[in-house]
Scaffold this active site. Structure first.
Site, PDB file in Angstrom:
ATOM      1  N   SER A  74      33.486  45.229  18.700  1.00  0.00           N
ATOM      2  CA  SER A  74      33.639  43.687  18.309  1.00  0.00           C
ATOM      3  C   SER A  74      34.089  43.446  16.883  1.00  0.00           C
ATOM      4  O   SER A  74      34.208  42.293  16.604  1.00  0.00           O
ATOM      5  CB  SER A  74      32.208  43.382  18.625  1.00  0.00           C
TER       6      SER A  74
ATOM      7  N   LYS B   6      29.129  36.258  10.398  1.00  0.00           N
ATOM      8  CA  LYS B   6      29.186  36.049  11.879  1.00  0.00           C
ATOM      9  C   LYS B   6      27.846  35.441  12.042  1.00  0.00           C
ATOM     10  O   LYS B   6      26.768  35.699  11.329  1.00  0.00           O
ATOM     11  CB  LYS B   6      29.343  37.413  12.422  1.00  0.00           C
TER      12      LYS B   6
ATOM     13  N   SER C 262      33.622  40.423  19.863  1.00  0.00           N
ATOM     14  CA  SER C 262      32.846  39.067  19.478  1.00  0.00           C
ATOM     15  C   SER C 262      33.044  38.545  18.304  1.00  0.00           C
ATOM     16  O   SER C 262      32.548  37.280  18.249  1.00  0.00           O
ATOM     17  CB  SER C 262      31.540  39.445  19.914  1.00  0.00           C
TER      18      SER C 262
END
Lengths: 95, 488, 475
Positions: C167, C68, C143
């Site tokens: 997330s 990420k 997310s």
């Protein structure tokens, strides 16, 4: 629930230059969220200690031994305004 | 109800002191501390506030914090937390300072006559430098930040508003500095910034207990400036009140050159620091092991204790005891001289109080900021001189001359006395009786007064003899001889 | 031989170890697919395989990971999905990324995310939304939307994401893959661009439970650079359970009850999965988590409050975007942050600043932290009677792009099933449990702190029984 003035005050604290329309929208959105969140204030939490730390550990300490620092050219490479071997900024208090 | 006259107001002063600890590394990362290295060579993701970086507490800083708490008689909190203090400024890389808020390391305490409110740990801000002629913030357009200093461990000491005069503020700060220096936890050098002092000043009608509105004087960087700044602010507040105006709570800067006080723009407009417990750190629990380790590193005697010992055990006058204890270089010198005096002059050894009178004499000659140990006068020679005076080998006045010479050239007091011919003239010396008769003859009026019982009139007669003997005769001896000659 | 991208990470590692394929081949196969990504899942892709690749002797044998965007990767853009950090290349690497690298997993690329990890749809990214591989008109969740989409679409064998209030788990659920949020403190946070310090945790997004266990094994461990990281008791075992005999599952009706706002398709899938678990030998009973309905409110006070402080460092002074640097200091700060942050981030900074501000601390932040204490207590009590607490991961399947953007509160409500576990700091996993209207549904299991191995084992047994096939998303 959140007044225009309050939004401006909080935006100042947070250093956010909200546009006029944004202030209005923010007031509405935040008020709606706060209305929902408000409900927790109705709970009976008498005598309940707040969780300030999630893990049950204390005294995580580091020996006073030097470790390598970053080279100056590396850190200044990211600087928006390298100045005098440092990070340039507008002077505080300058108009 | 009328406004009390200015003289009926008493100052109420509290001090807020920041001390940079002399650890090897910063409070929350392993970067070295530095005071004069090239800019920005001691930084890392943590003290630069880079995205993703995290703090880790320096164990030596905690150790030093506990020692300071013990030296100041504080209660060491069993459990303390770090908090985030949130505000924006270029010298604050994370946009918050990791400090301590309502659960600090130490609470309460006392040093000398001043109570301590709290002692806590935090990290220092970086250094903001200003371009422009004066290097001061007003009048510069561009500034730049050096993060070497950022993250240096700081101990903040806050006193209760127990101080009642600018002199007391200065004296107490000196005591604090001596105490911390003896602990070995900091260089405590005001000129370098390892000891910084702000003062909170207010006034109130004498005898009342309610506190008046206080102002904050920031960053006075010498003991002299502290005293002068506080004095100036007290005067300013008194004048305001005298004119029926109110004191406004504000932060002020004292300019030692002009003696003026100017309001500072506040860093955080609303002063809303939004403190909350630091989630990246865990609580500090001070157990027996940490306490023992701190106690083991404490010096045997701290200045406040030394003052008590000087007064109680050595019989020094209270003011002298404090002076020698708070300024350790004077106390150290004094004790060495005392050891020399009692060591080599066993007969009717010198009283400590008698010896102590010679230290101010020495200080007067070498300058009030100098260390007697680095002068030409060794503690042994001072002790010798004082002993010679006690034994009436030399008059007090002559001894002062000898001291002046010792300061200039060092050496042995006996040799100087011999060389300069400053040995005491006593009644055994033939010349003295004649000089006494001469003095009486030259001032019959005074002689008449003395015979009549007015002892004050003896002054001029003594003075005459002193001049004639170039101060070599002891004043008390002269007085005795004059009286005898006058048949008293 | 079949296409190497059809292999799970564990299988690929084995094949590399056996000499059947090389790490370089595997890397290049994925790299080419990532570079051709039409889901906007990646913010950066490696140009070529790393030189020191192909280490069959290491546990992960050169099987690459996608990370990420918010994981600092030295010299590689690490932007946390924000324009305020556009192009920022950190001078150091996050601990968990280093650990995985040392275990033999090089970096394939950085994945897109909601800005500063704030969001449940990956529509808040400063670099455009990510598309769900199952339906390009829908969100992948957030997310960690980029990581989830990349794994689901076969653009990366596996990925690391972060979970603060769901997330990892929610996008895993919406993309039909496995996502695990470990116990708080199990993985180091050093080098993770922070959102909410007391909640953020790194974790795996993988094709199956075995891969999740394998990756987690090489992520955990106390880090001297993170004061909140802990020594994990024992090792992470690779799962092997074939059934759920003797396992007691608790269903918290305070969360899953009728008024919970769970879509009918999700609810029926949940019930079907529970039946499956029963057939595997588990017992299913309702359990109480009385304060869990208030978890969302507490979360939306605590997380923004911590975030408001964590994001204060983005001020245009030392790195990142600077706007109006020729104006006065306050203008530079305010304009930089106004331009650099997206609307959701600004909303949360405002909410957090307000919750901490003078006069409001006790009512908001203070109260939320007390609710948190009660939620943790609720879980501890429940775990006295149950081995795992189970819920649907998300109340809905992937929704259409733009569907919830105009109503922030509606977006926040997506998280209500995931947030309680975050507040309690306990581990939770989402496994794909079927489809509803052709879109993946996720099943969540939560366990007591440090029970990851047992959690993975139970999830594994259930995963086998479910038999979910995600290959259609890997076109």
């Amino acid at each position: 629930m959140l007044e225009h003035e309050q939004v401006l005050h909080v935006a100042r604290l947070a250093r956010l230059d909200l546009g006029e329309g944004e202030v209005e929208r923010m007031a509405g959105e935040l008020s709606k969220v706060l209305d929902h969140i408000e409900k927790i204030r109705e709970l009976d939490l008498e005598g309940v200690p707040p969780t300030s730390h999630v893990i049950d550990v204390v005294n995580v300490l580091r020996a006073d031994e030097p470790t390598p620092s970053l080279p100056r050219d590396v850190i200044l490479a990211a600087a928006p305004e390298p100045l005098h071997d440092g990070f340039g900024v507008p002077s505080p208090g300058a108009a | 109800m009328g406004v009390p006259p200015v003289s009926d107001y008493e100052p109420v002063i509290g001090l807020e002191i920041h001390v940079q600890l002399s650890t090897r590394t910063k409070m929350f990362c392993g970067c070295r501390l530095s005071f004069s290295d090239p800019p920005n060579i001691h930084t890392c993701p943590t003290c630069l506030g880079l995205p993703g970086a995290l703090p880790v507490v320096n164990e030596r800083a905690i150790h030093f914090g506990i020692m300071i708490g013990l030296a100041l008689g504080c209660e060491i909190s069993e459990r303390s937390l770090f908090h985030r203090k949130n505000y924006f400024y270029p010298d604050l890389p994370k946009g918050y300072q990791i400090s301590q808020y309502d659960v600090p390391l130490c609470l309460g305490g006392r040093l000398g006559e001043v109570r301590i409110h709290r002692v806590h740990l935090e990290e220092d801000a970086a250094k903001l430098n200003h371009l422009g002629a004066s290097g001061r913030i007003h009048g510069s357009d561009r500034s730049w930040v050096d993060f070497n200093r950022g993250g240096t461990p700081l101990v903040e000491i806050v006193t209760e508003p127990d101080i009642r005069s600018p002199e007391q503020a200065r004296e107490w700060l000196i005591l604090l500095r001596t105490t911390l220096r003896q602990l070995g936890v900091s260089d405590v050098d005001m000129s370098q910034g390892s000891l910084r002092c702000d003062a909170n000043v207010s006034i109130r009608p004498t005898g009342t207990t309610e506190l008046g509105t206080k102002t904050e004087l920031k960053n006075m960087n010498s003991f002299a400036f502290l005293e002068r700044g506080v004095r100036a602010e007290i005067e300013r507040q008194r004048r305001l009140v005298e004119h029926g105006e109110a004191v406004v709570q504000e932060t002020l800067h004292f300019d030692p050159v002009s003696g003026g006080l100017t309001p500072l723009r506040s860093k955080e407009e609303a002063h809303d620091y939004r403190y909350f417990p630091e989630p990246d750190l865990v609580p500090i629990v001070v157990g027996e092991e940490m306490m023992s380790a701190a106690r083991a590193d404490m010096p045997a005697e701290l200045p406040a204790d030394r003052a008590v010992r000087f007064e109680r055990d050595l019989g020094l006058h209270a003011d002298t005891a404090r002076l020698f204890a708070f300024r350790s270089e004077l106390g150290d010198y004094f004790e060495r001289a005392l050891a020399a005096a009692n060591g080599s002059h066993k007969n009717g050894g010198l009283e400590p109080a008698e010896l102590s009178n010679w230290i101010p004499q020495l200080v007067e000659r070498i300058g009030s900021d100098a260390d007697p140990a680095s002068s030409n006068v060794t503690p042994e020679s001072l002790a010798t001189l004082a002993t010679m005076v006690k034994a009436r080998e030399v008059s007090r006045d002559a001894a002062r001359e000898v001291l002046t010479l010792l300061v200039k050239e060092g050496g042995d007091p006996r040799a100087i006395v011999e060389r300069e011919g400053l040995g005491a003239i006593t009644a055994q010396d033939n010349g003295l009786a004649e000089i006494v008769d001469q003095a009486i003859a030259s001032d019959p009026a005074a002689a008449e007064q003395v015979r009549a019982g007015n002892m004050k009139a003896i002054g001029p007669l003594v003075g005459h003899v002193m001049r004639e003997t170039k101060g070599r005769a002891d004043g008390g001896e002269i007085t005795r001889l004059i009286r005898k000659a006058l048949g008293l | 031989m079949s296409d190497p991208i059809d292999l799970t990470a564990a299988q690929a590692a084995e094949r590399i170890g056996a000499g059947e394929i090389t790490a370089a081949e595997l890397f290049e196969a994925y790299r080419a697919r990532a570079a051709a990504d039409d889901l906007n899942a990646f913010t950066w892709v490696a140009d070529a395989a790393p030189e020191s690749n192909g280490r069959p002797d290491t546990p992960l044998a050169g099987v690459p990971i996608a990370a990420k965007d918010l994981f600092c990767t030295e010299g590689v853009p690490s932007q946390s999905g924000s324009k305020i950090l556009e192009g920022y290349r950190p001078p150091y690497t996050a601990t968990v990324v280093s650990k995985l690298h040392e275990a033999g997993a090089p970096l394939l690329g950085k994945t897109n995310q909601d800005e500063f990890a704030m969001g449940s749809s990956n529509e808040n990214s400063g670099f455009g939304p990510v598309l769900n591989p199952w339906d390009h008109g829908r969100v992948p969740g957030g997310s960690s939307g980029g990581s989830a989409a990349a794994v689901a679409a076969g653009l990366a064998p596996w990925a690391i994401g972060t979970d603060t209030g769901g997330s990892i788990r929610q996008p895993a659920s919406l993309c039909g893959i496995v996502g695990l949020k470990p116990t708080y403190g199990a993985c180091s946070r050093y080098g993770m661009i922070a959102f909410a310090s007391s909640l953020d945790q790194a974790g795996p997004l993988t094709r199956d439970v075995t891969d999740a266990a394998l990756m987690l094994r090489h992520m955990i461990g106390r880090d001297h650079l993170d004061s909140t990281s802990l020594e994990f008791p024992g090792e992470i075992a690779l799962p092997s359970a074939e059934d759920l005999k003797g396992i007691r599952l608790g269903v918290p009706e305070d969360l899953t009850g009728a008024e919970g706002g769970i879509e009918p398709g999700v609810r029926s899938n949940f019930e079907a999965t529970l039946e499956l678990a029963e057939r595997l030998g588990a017992s299913i009973e309702p359990c109480r988590l009385p304060h869990a309905p208030h978890a969302l409110s507490a979360y939306y006070l605590i997380a923004p409050a911590e975030a408001s402080a964590n994001l204060a460092r983005f001020d245009g002074v030392r790195y990142g975007l600077r706007v109006d640097g020729d104006k006065d200091l306050v203008t530079m700060y305010s304009r930089t942050r106004e331009v650099g942050f997206g609307p959701e981030v600004k909303r949360r900074i405002m909410l957090g600043t307000y919750a901490l501000s003078s006069g409001y601390y006790d009512a908001y932040y203070g109260t939320a932290q007390k609710v948190r204490t009660k939620i943790a207590e609720d879980f501890r009590s429940a775990f006295e009677q149950f081995d795992f607490i189970v819920t649907p991961t998300s109340p809905c399947v992937a929704f259409e792009l733009g569907a919830k953007l105009s109503d922030p509160l509606a977006m926040y409500l997506n998280d209500f099933l995931a947030v309680p576990m975050s507040l309690a700091g306990i581990p939770a996993i989402s496994i794909p449990s079927g489809l509803s209207d052709g879109l993946p549904v996720g099943f969540q299991l939560a366990a007591p702190a440090f029970n990851e191995s047992r959690l993975l084992d139970a999830a594994y047994a259930l995963e086998r029984a479910v038999g979910f096939d995600g290959s259609s998303a890997r076109v």
